[in-house]
Design a protein around this motif. Structure first.
Motif, PDB file in Angstrom:
ATOM      1  N   PHE A  61       0.828  -1.204   0.000  1.00  0.00           N
ATOM      2  CA  PHE A  61       0.000   0.000   0.000  1.00  0.00           C
ATOM      3  C   PHE A  61       0.863   1.255   0.000  1.00  0.00           C
ATOM      4  CE2 PHE A  61      -2.148  -3.314   2.530  1.00  0.00           C
ATOM      5  CZ  PHE A  61      -3.200  -3.575   1.665  1.00  0.00           C
ATOM      6  N   LEU A  62       0.300   2.329  -0.519  1.00  0.00           N
ATOM      7  CA  LEU A  62       0.942   3.646  -0.518  1.00  0.00           C
ATOM      8  C   LEU A  62       0.227   4.559   0.468  1.00  0.00           C
ATOM      9  CD1 LEU A  62       1.193   4.176  -4.385  1.00  0.00           C
ATOM     10  CD2 LEU A  62       3.047   3.443  -2.874  1.00  0.00           C
ATOM     11  N   ASN A 116     -11.143   1.296   0.589  1.00  0.00           N
ATOM     12  CA  ASN A 116     -11.176   1.502   2.047  1.00  0.00           C
ATOM     13  C   ASN A 116      -9.980   2.302   2.548  1.00  0.00           C
ATOM     14  OD1 ASN A 116     -13.616   0.095   2.356  1.00  0.00           O
ATOM     15  ND2 ASN A 116     -12.554  -1.872   2.521  1.00  0.00           N
ATOM     16  N   GLY A 117      -9.610   3.330   1.794  1.00  0.00           N
ATOM     17  CA  GLY A 117      -8.525   4.212   2.204  1.00  0.00           C
ATOM     18  C   GLY A 117      -7.138   3.685   1.941  1.00  0.00           C
ATOM     19  N   GLU A 118      -7.017   2.511   1.306  1.00  0.00           N
ATOM     20  CA  GLU A 118      -5.706   1.930   1.013  1.00  0.00           C
ATOM     21  C   GLU A 118      -5.409   2.088  -0.475  1.00  0.00           C
ATOM     22  OE1 GLU A 118      -5.659  -1.627   4.366  1.00  0.00           O
ATOM     23  OE2 GLU A 118      -6.323  -2.082   2.320  1.00  0.00           O
ATOM     24  N   TYR A 119      -4.256   2.672  -0.785  1.00  0.00           N
ATOM     25  CA  TYR A 119      -3.829   2.891  -2.163  1.00  0.00           C
ATOM     26  C   TYR A 119      -2.898   1.742  -2.551  1.00  0.00           C
ATOM     27  CZ  TYR A 119      -5.702   7.566  -1.433  1.00  0.00           C
ATOM     28  OH  TYR A 119      -6.537   8.621  -1.152  1.00  0.00           O
ATOM     29  N   ILE A 125      -3.080  -8.912  -4.615  1.00  0.00           N
ATOM     30  CA  ILE A 125      -2.914  -8.732  -3.174  1.00  0.00           C
ATOM     31  C   ILE A 125      -2.454 -10.018  -2.486  1.00  0.00           C
ATOM     32  CG2 ILE A 125      -4.591  -6.857  -3.057  1.00  0.00           C
ATOM     33  CD1 ILE A 125      -6.621  -8.888  -1.957  1.00  0.00           C
ATOM     34  N   ASP A 126      -2.572 -11.149  -3.172  1.00  0.00           N
ATOM     35  CA  ASP A 126      -2.097 -12.419  -2.646  1.00  0.00           C
ATOM     36  C   ASP A 126      -1.632 -13.279  -3.815  1.00  0.00           C
ATOM     37  OD1 ASP A 126      -1.739 -14.330  -0.464  1.00  0.00           O
ATOM     38  OD2 ASP A 126      -3.325 -15.482  -1.458  1.00  0.00           O
TER      39      ASP A 126
END
Length: 335
Positions: A61-62, A116-119, A125-126
């Protein structure tokens, strides 16, 4: 960080808490049969890559500031590519004429995927490293077209079956049609229509339509579709879809006929769908792998347009005719 970035960051600090509070009070609209109403026109347009760039390593994430810097870099690249082309320039010296687009045709796609606020630094993601877990030897080619291309003396432009599906206007390029549905160069737009027994996704690019049957079983394997056989059901507020039995000429990143793709559609707010997919194919990957994409609602005045794909693909005859001309010229060369 320049003054504009500082001002934008400060504004976000004020807006995000209020938006989060409003989100908690929000209730998903419902269709007449009581399911979450995802109908409308959406876009998954983004520059976030499928596979995580090496420089991010295990960083998934950024921060807001990092995302702003990355997005500014993307905008700068498009500004550079959008410079006027010199009409007096000569033809390419390397003979490469396969890439027929310039930045005029591209959707700038200057947003990082935010959920959800994650860039996100990658769609995957997996596994946690954001990489495709290939079987030993790298990306295989299990599809029928690759098998045809690998036959002795078969050349890339011999006939239409050995050309890419997108070039034949059967499916869009880059898995825009799905599954999985991924951002592409342009026309990353989707219209969702729901009925009690079906969930339909109309893809603007090539005008593909995915019809997902609800609460039903899969058809027999001899009924193969270009986008596979998709069935789904509602698990609370999440639509879960499983797709298998893809057409033998269709393949996603080297997948085999054994591939099963599972998707989830969840309405996070009035303007965003969380779209998750998992690819399971033991012949191609060492483990199932998962990605997430944000689908953002288009403004009410924006609409879907028919994409005619080469206006009936008149260009395809020219592609094959050019190859035949090269063969004739080669035969005429002194030996």
């Amino acid at each position: 960080m320049n003054l504009m970035h500082k001002m934008f960051g400060a504004a976000l600090c004020l807006v995000l808490p209020a938006a989060a509070a409003a989100q908690q009070d929000w209730e998903a609209p419902r269709t007449p049969d009581g399911q979450p109403d995802l109908q409308g026109v959406w876009t998954n347009s983004s520059q976030t890559p499928l596979v995580r760039p090496e420089e991010f390593g295990a960083k998934g994430f950024l921060t807001q500031e990092e995302a702003q810097d990355v997005e500014q870099g993307w905008r700068g690249r498009y500004d550079l590519l959008a410079q006027p082309i010199d009409p007096e320039r000569g033809p390419p010296t390397d003979g490469n004429a396969n890439f027929g687009y310039n930045s005029f045709w591209w959707d700038p796609r200057d947003d990082a995927i935010e959920i959800n606020g994650e860039y996100r630094t990658s769609i995957i993601i997996d596994p946690p490293d954001g990489q495709i877990p290939w079987v030993e030897g790298g990306a295989p080619g299990h599809d029928l077209r690759t098998a045809w291309r690998n036959r002795p003396e078969v050349e890339a432009f011999d006939d239409y079956p050995v050309r890419p599906l997108a070039e034949r206007c059967l499916l869009t390029f880059g898995s825009g049609s799905g599954p999985p549905m991924l951002p592409i160069l342009y026309n990353s737009n989707y219209q969702i229509v729901q009925t009690p027994g079906y969930f339909m996704i109309l893809v603007e690019m090539v005008h593909d339509a995915r019809i997902i049957r609800l609460n039903d079983g899969h058809h027999e394997a001899d009924f193969d579709k270009w986008m596979g056989d998709s069935v789904g059901y509602w698990d609370g507020n999440v639509l879960k879809v499983e797709t298998r039995n893809f057409h033998p000429q269709q393949s996603f990143r080297g997948s085999s006929g054994e591939v099963v793709i599972r998707e989830e559609f969840e309405l996070l707010g009035p303007e965003k769908i969380r779209y998750r997919f998992t690819i399971d194919d033991p012949l191609t990957y060492t483990q199932p792998w998962t990605g997430e994409v944000a689908m953002n609602r288009k403004a009410p005045e924006e609409r879907m347009y028919e994409y005619a794909c080469h206006e009936g693909n008149y260009a395809f005859a020219g592609i094959l005719a050019g190859a035949r001309r090269q063969e004739v010229e080669a035969e005429l060369q002194p030996r």
